[in-house]
Design an enzyme around this catalytic site. Structure first.
Site, mmCIF file in Angstrom:
data_model
loop_
_atom_site.group_PDB
_atom_site.id
_atom_site.type_symbol
_atom_site.label_atom_id
_atom_site.label_comp_id
_atom_site.label_asym_id
_atom_site.label_seq_id
_atom_site.Cartn_x
_atom_site.Cartn_y
_atom_site.Cartn_z
ATOM 1 N N CYS A 113 0.818 -1.225 0.000
ATOM 2 C CA CYS A 113 0.000 0.000 0.000
ATOM 3 C C CYS A 113 0.851 1.275 0.000
ATOM 4 O O CYS A 113 0.384 2.335 -0.408
ATOM 5 C CB CYS A 113 -0.947 0.008 1.186
ATOM 6 S SG CYS A 113 -2.154 -1.322 1.084
ATOM 7 N N HIS A 250 -3.529 7.469 2.314
ATOM 8 C CA HIS A 250 -3.876 6.152 1.771
ATOM 9 C C HIS A 250 -5.312 5.838 2.188
ATOM 10 O O HIS A 250 -5.705 6.081 3.339
ATOM 11 C CB HIS A 250 -2.912 5.103 2.319
ATOM 12 C CG HIS A 250 -3.290 3.700 1.968
ATOM 13 N ND1 HIS A 250 -3.658 3.333 0.697
ATOM 14 C CD2 HIS A 250 -3.373 2.579 2.735
ATOM 15 C CE1 HIS A 250 -3.947 2.044 0.696
ATOM 16 N NE2 HIS A 250 -3.789 1.560 1.914
ATOM 17 N N ASN A 280 -10.043 -0.043 -0.698
ATOM 18 C CA ASN A 280 -8.585 0.056 -0.594
ATOM 19 C C ASN A 280 -7.968 -0.479 -1.892
ATOM 20 O O ASN A 280 -8.035 -1.678 -2.160
ATOM 21 C CB ASN A 280 -8.113 -0.762 0.616
ATOM 22 C CG ASN A 280 -6.612 -0.697 0.824
ATOM 23 O OD1 ASN A 280 -5.876 -0.216 -0.039
ATOM 24 N ND2 ASN A 280 -6.158 -1.188 1.965
HETATM 25 O O1 UT7 Z 1 -3.921 -0.937 3.325
HETATM 26 C C1 UT7 Z 1 -3.229 -1.737 4.200
HETATM 27 C C2 UT7 Z 1 -3.607 -1.438 5.557
HETATM 28 N N1 UT7 Z 1 -4.799 -2.147 5.934
HETATM 29 C C3 UT7 Z 1 -5.586 -1.533 6.765
HETATM 30 O O2 UT7 Z 1 -5.350 -0.411 7.094
HETATM 31 C C4 UT7 Z 1 -6.702 -2.302 7.403
HETATM 32 C C5 UT7 Z 1 -6.674 -2.015 8.858
HETATM 33 N N2 UT7 Z 1 -7.718 -2.625 9.609
HETATM 34 C C6 UT7 Z 1 -9.020 -2.259 9.477
HETATM 35 O O3 UT7 Z 1 -9.362 -1.434 8.678
HETATM 36 C C7 UT7 Z 1 -10.004 -2.858 10.460
HETATM 37 O O4 UT7 Z 1 -9.305 -3.546 11.466
HETATM 38 C C8 UT7 Z 1 -11.027 -3.811 9.768
HETATM 39 C C9 UT7 Z 1 -11.979 -3.014 8.936
HETATM 40 C C10 UT7 Z 1 -10.289 -4.837 8.945
HETATM 41 C C11 UT7 Z 1 -11.835 -4.520 10.862
HETATM 42 O O5 UT7 Z 1 -12.448 -3.575 11.713
HETATM 43 P P1 UT7 Z 1 -12.337 -3.738 13.298
HETATM 44 O O6 UT7 Z 1 -13.153 -2.680 13.894
HETATM 45 O O7 UT7 Z 1 -10.874 -3.778 13.638
HETATM 46 O O8 UT7 Z 1 -13.055 -5.127 13.539
HETATM 47 P P2 UT7 Z 1 -12.455 -6.461 14.156
HETATM 48 O O9 UT7 Z 1 -11.419 -7.050 13.275
HETATM 49 O O10 UT7 Z 1 -12.088 -6.171 15.574
HETATM 50 O O11 UT7 Z 1 -13.745 -7.382 14.108
HETATM 51 C C12 UT7 Z 1 -14.914 -7.092 14.895
HETATM 52 C C13 UT7 Z 1 -15.934 -8.167 14.628
HETATM 53 C C14 UT7 Z 1 -15.364 -9.574 14.730
HETATM 54 O O12 UT7 Z 1 -16.322 -10.380 15.329
HETATM 55 P P3 UT7 Z 1 -16.200 -10.765 16.872
HETATM 56 O O13 UT7 Z 1 -14.883 -11.487 17.019
HETATM 57 O O14 UT7 Z 1 -16.258 -9.483 17.603
HETATM 58 O O15 UT7 Z 1 -17.398 -11.652 17.077
HETATM 59 C C15 UT7 Z 1 -15.185 -9.996 13.294
HETATM 60 O O16 UT7 Z 1 -15.255 -11.370 13.118
HETATM 61 O O17 UT7 Z 1 -16.426 -8.043 13.289
HETATM 62 C C16 UT7 Z 1 -16.351 -9.315 12.636
HETATM 63 N N3 UT7 Z 1 -16.154 -9.090 11.212
HETATM 64 C C17 UT7 Z 1 -17.190 -8.892 10.378
HETATM 65 N N4 UT7 Z 1 -18.512 -8.842 10.578
HETATM 66 C C18 UT7 Z 1 -19.288 -8.602 9.506
HETATM 67 C C19 UT7 Z 1 -15.000 -9.036 10.516
HETATM 68 N N5 UT7 Z 1 -15.265 -8.803 9.221
HETATM 69 C C20 UT7 Z 1 -16.616 -8.708 9.109
HETATM 70 C C21 UT7 Z 1 -17.478 -8.473 8.019
HETATM 71 N N6 UT7 Z 1 -18.795 -8.403 8.278
HETATM 72 N N7 UT7 Z 1 -17.036 -8.251 6.768
#
Ligand code: UT7
Length: 323
Positions: A113, A250, A280
């Site tokens: 990225c 980004h 992204n």
């Molecule tokens: O470009 C390279 C850099 N990449 C990034 O910058 C990405 C950085 N990370 C992020 O943007 C965020 O961490 C995400 C968008 C990937 C995830 O958001 P989050 O607020 O960190 O959520 P999380 O990973 O803590 O997940 C929260 C919950 C989980 O369920 P439990 O364990 O709380 O029951 C996940 O399993 O959301 C669940 N989850 C989803 N639910 C519905 C994860 N993906 C999804 C989904 N739909 N697509």
């Protein structure tokens, strides 16, 4: 002193738009979750006839047209991509051929990225070192081809696209009023490799592999790393955050963009956001956002622009330029 001045900008997107609702039929997710957690509402997905090379070529042609130049005027092509058409030769060389260029040289840069910031910085060094006068700097990606479409934690986040700049050597006084790239700062730390990587490759599995990410872990590091490298670039340029006219981050996650702007003290109305439209697009995200901002009449000649990116590796970087 020699400065690398932006002479043209362009972008290209695949024809097909995929809205969040479509994912509701593929994996256990909702439009609401994707919007709330990322800000993404849609992304473009490459069709069979659209590749990193074809999108990169289209963006390059638009940047050349914007600059009033032809491929004959270009000495070097630097393509930032992690999704090359082939393992080799470099996709930059394929773009060179598509543009009908048989002179100069072309190569790919791989910093995921952060690739575009790395490519911009590299092009600037070639220009200031005197070995290139005009450089096409392209970010082009087809991340849809690397996604595990059954993994809801990653497949909803990425999109395809390309953006390009034409950089040209210009004369500057060596002050902050000069047009062109004023400073850049790059970083990497391979100890974070496992947090965002592709589980395949020519030298290991012999396959292309799929993108794997511990999103929460990446998120945890992103804002601090971005702020650190931005402060370094601002310091080197001799400007403060409040002097920035446009912050072009980004485009990975609206929450990371907002938190970074807040930490840096950059007002919301100076932040260019396209993540809701493109998702992204990795190395394409910054040049795509620059292109959109120019088209929207936001970035104008003479404006002070701050770009930054952070991603797999980890790699991260920032640059300050006067448009
Ligand atoms: O470009 C390279 C850099 N990449 C990034 O910058 C990405 C950085 N990370 C992020 O943007 C965020 O961490 C995400 C968008 C990937 C995830 O958001 P989050 O607020 O960190 O959520 P999380 O990973 O803590 O997940 C929260 C919950 C989980 O369920 P439990 O364990 O709380 O029951 C996940 O399993 O959301 C669940 N989850 C989803 N639910 C519905 C994860 N993906 C999804 C989904 N739909 N697509």
């Amino acid at each position: 002193m020699i400065r690398s001045v932006v002479r043209g900008v362009g972008s290209a997107l695949p024809a097909r738009i995929m809205k969040n609702a479509e994912f509701e039929t593929l994996v256990d997710t909702t439009d609401d979750w994707i919007v709330q957690r990322t800000g993404i509402r849609q992304r473009h997905i490459a069709g069979d006839d659209e590749t990193t090379a074809s999108l990169g070529e289209a963006a390059a042609r638009r940047a050349l047209a914007d600059a009033g130049l032809t491929p004959d005027d270009i000495d070097l092509i630097v393509l930032a991509t992690s999704t090359p058409n082939n393992t080799f030769p470099a996709t930059a060389v394929e773009i060179q051929q598509r543009l009908g260029m048989h002179h100069g040289f072309a190569f790919d840069m791989q910093a995921v990225c952060s690739g575009f910031v790395y490519a911009l910085t590299t092009a600037d060094l070639y220009i200031r070192g005197g070995s290139a006068r005009r450089v096409l700097v392209i970010g082009s990606e087809t991340f849809s081809r690397l996604l595990d479409w059954t993994d809801r934690t990653t497949c909803v986040l990425f999109g395809d696209g390309a953006g390009a700049l034409v950089l040209e050597a210009g004369e500057g006084a060596g002050t902050v009023s000069d047009r062109g790239i004023l400073s850049a700062s790059l970083r990497s730390d391979g100890s974070h490799r496992e947090k965002l990587y592709v589980d395949g490759g020519p030298s290991t599995t012999g396959t292309v592999g799929h993108l794997r990410m511990e999103g929460r872990e990446v998120f945890k590091h992103a804002v601090a790393m971005i702020a650190d490298v931005v402060e370094a670039a601002l310091g080197e340029a001799g400007v403060t955050a409040d002097e920035i006219d446009w912050f072009v981050p980004h485009q990975a996650n609206k929450r990371i963009i907002d938190a970074s702007a807040r930490k840096l003290g950059i007002a919301e109305d100076k932040v260019v956001t396209t993540v809701h439209l493109h998702g992204n697009t990795s190395a394409a995200s910054v040049p795509l956002a620059l292109s959109v901002a120019v088209d929207r009449g936001m970035i104008k000649r003479g404006d002070l622009v701050l770009v930054e990116a952070m991603g797999g590796g980890f790699t991260w970087g920032a640059a300050v330029l006067r448009w």
